[in-house]
Design an enzyme around this catalytic site. Structure first.
Site, PDB file in Angstrom:
ATOM      1  N   ARG A 269       0.892  -1.163  -0.019  1.00  0.00           N
ATOM      2  CA  ARG A 269      -0.129  -0.114   0.165  1.00  0.00           C
ATOM      3  C   ARG A 269       0.940   1.112  -0.044  1.00  0.00           C
ATOM      4  O   ARG A 269       1.680   1.283   0.752  1.00  0.00           O
ATOM      5  CB  ARG A 269      -0.905   0.028   1.144  1.00  0.00           C
ATOM      6  CG  ARG A 269      -0.112  -0.056   2.493  1.00  0.00           C
ATOM      7  CD  ARG A 269      -1.516   0.364   3.611  1.00  0.00           C
ATOM      8  NE  ARG A 269      -0.611  -0.171   5.092  1.00  0.00           N
ATOM      9  CZ  ARG A 269       0.059   0.659   5.599  1.00  0.00           C
ATOM     10  NH1 ARG A 269       0.495   1.819   5.397  1.00  0.00           N
ATOM     11  NH2 ARG A 269       0.376   0.005   6.794  1.00  0.00           N
ATOM     12  N   HIS A 273      -2.100   3.198   6.369  1.00  0.00           N
ATOM     13  CA  HIS A 273      -2.975   2.213   6.790  1.00  0.00           C
ATOM     14  C   HIS A 273      -4.413   2.890   6.707  1.00  0.00           C
ATOM     15  O   HIS A 273      -5.045   2.029   6.030  1.00  0.00           O
ATOM     16  CB  HIS A 273      -2.798   1.752   8.110  1.00  0.00           C
ATOM     17  CG  HIS A 273      -3.414   0.636   8.567  1.00  0.00           C
ATOM     18  ND1 HIS A 273      -3.625  -0.482   7.998  1.00  0.00           N
ATOM     19  CD2 HIS A 273      -4.592   0.651   9.666  1.00  0.00           C
ATOM     20  CE1 HIS A 273      -4.532  -1.334   8.703  1.00  0.00           C
ATOM     21  NE2 HIS A 273      -5.110  -0.376   9.509  1.00  0.00           N
ATOM     22  N   TYR A 283       7.523   4.289  10.152  1.00  0.00           N
ATOM     23  CA  TYR A 283       7.954   2.884  10.114  1.00  0.00           C
ATOM     24  C   TYR A 283       8.467   2.331   8.662  1.00  0.00           C
ATOM     25  O   TYR A 283       8.873   1.141   8.646  1.00  0.00           O
ATOM     26  CB  TYR A 283       6.994   1.904  10.701  1.00  0.00           C
ATOM     27  CG  TYR A 283       5.463   2.332  10.031  1.00  0.00           C
ATOM     28  CD1 TYR A 283       5.001   1.332   8.619  1.00  0.00           C
ATOM     29  CD2 TYR A 283       4.410   3.084  10.474  1.00  0.00           C
ATOM     30  CE1 TYR A 283       3.934   1.439   8.299  1.00  0.00           C
ATOM     31  CE2 TYR A 283       3.327   3.265   9.792  1.00  0.00           C
ATOM     32  CZ  TYR A 283       2.949   2.452   8.715  1.00  0.00           C
ATOM     33  OH  TYR A 283       1.697   2.534   8.317  1.00  0.00           O
TER      34      TYR A 283
END
Length: 370
Positions: A269, A273, A283
């Site tokens: 992706r 999120h 991250y």
């Protein structure tokens, strides 16, 4: 692996032998070249163009949905860019009579399955009309509880099986969802009854901010299906042809009475999120993003179709313009929906309103009348 008499069985070696059998299935490489001709599906030129058009439309829908969310015109939204091949090509292998049980990132599949886009926008806003599915559209509303749709899919598939329907129940989750108890219960139940289900795990590398390698010791998610007796495969989720073939074949087995399958699609992706405060730069590195951008499913498929003389900048511009017009009309229709009231929710909750809700209904009816 049976051990010979007098020889000690080595469970570690057995594990490694099983893991090595899971090679990623691919047909179209990153340069848009066919690298597995024997597996190349027999799709017509028109079908190939339609698949590409749906992927481009979905990318534009994602871009507009992010913009609408930032404007405060949408509620919950989980970006989909990068997963178009995994989502749209898998759906392209399905039939109208098949039933889709989506996760919260899987709105594109249910829109292409027949849910009006304006209702999808209302679902994002939490409006009850968004969950009112038109007759003949075989879907459930997107599941927010991670992995819960896997257990539901096993039940829907068993129901189809009991009724003798030649159709399948299809569900999706992410790599993080594969660590949920519902995931294991769902695939085990469907496997035990040989129910016609297809379980798709979209491994986009991160369970929110947790890397895949930290949330499971399994080297592949596909191998988890083997434990439940399901034919399982790991697929290049950025390759629309490979995803289509894997789903098509799983459906053939299911309607033939051969039971469920598990498909792990390796994808990525590009966005956060969800739009609810996630920051992927905390991250993920720019190097990781750049590596996956080179695998972009739309760029890959564009190269392939352009080489075949089936796609052009002009054709893509037409699809983009059409998408923008349809999205604009859909959000306008969503904006025109009556404002949701508490009394509306109470009215649709039960066939016969219990006494406690009748009391609450009167209280809110008075408030809403002022």
């Amino acid at each position: 692996m049976a051990s010979k008499k007098g020889q000690q069985f080595d469970p570690v070696a057995n594990l490694h032998e099983i893991e090595e059998k899971f090679e990623m299935f691919q047909i179209l490489n990153e340069e848009g070249e066919i690298v597995n001709e024997s597996a190349n599906p027999d799709l017509s030129d028109e079908e190939l163009v339609e698949l590409m058009s749906r992927m481009v439309f979905t990318r534009i829908l994602d871009q507009r949905s992010i913009s609408l969310n930032r404007q405060g015109r949408l509620g919950f939204y989980a970006p989909t860019a990068g997963q178009e091949a995994s989502q749209i090509a898998s759906h392209y292998a399905l039939e109208k009579e098949d039933y889709i049980l989506p996760g919260y990132r899987d709105v594109p599949q249910i829109v292409w399955h027949g849910l009006p886009l304006w209702k999808a926008f209302l679902w994002s806003r939490g409006h009850f009309v968004g969950g009112q599915v038109p007759e003949g559209v075989n879907i459930l509303a997107p599941q927010i509880i991670i992995g819960a749709q896997y257990v539901q899919t096993a039940g829907v598939a068993l129901g189809m099986q009991k009724r003798g329907k030649k159709a399948v129940a299809v569900t999706y989750t992410g790599d993080g969802g594969s660590s949920q108890g519902d995931f294991y219960e769902g695939i085990n139940f469907a496997g035990a009854f040989k129910s016609p289900a297809i379980f798709i795990v979209q491994n986009n590398q991160y369970a929110i901010s947790t890397p895949r390698e930290l949330q499971t010791a399994a080297s592949t998610i596909a191998q988890k299906g083997i434990a439940a007796g399901l034919p399982s495969i790991q697929v290049d989720g950025m390759d629309p042809l490979a995803v289509y073939v894997a789903t098509r074949d799983a459906r053939k087995r299911a309607v033939a009475g051969e039971g469920p399958s598990l498909i792990e699609t390796i994808c990525y992706r590009y966005g956060p999120h969800t739009m609810a405060g996630d920051d992927p730069t905390r991250y993920r590195t720019s190097d990781t993003d750049s590596k996956w951008e080179k695998k972009d499913p739309i760029v890959r498929f564009r190269k392939y179709l352009t080489e075949k003389g089936l796609w052009s900048e002009e054709k893509e511009a037409e699809v983009i313009e059409k998408a923008k017009e349809e999205i604009k009309a859909a959000i306008k229709k969503a904006d025109e929906a009556p404002k949701q009231k508490v009394t509306d929710l109470i009215n649709i909750m039960n066939e016969e309103m219990p006494a406690n809700l009748k009391e609450q209904y009167e209280i809110y009816a008075q408030k809403e009348s002022k």
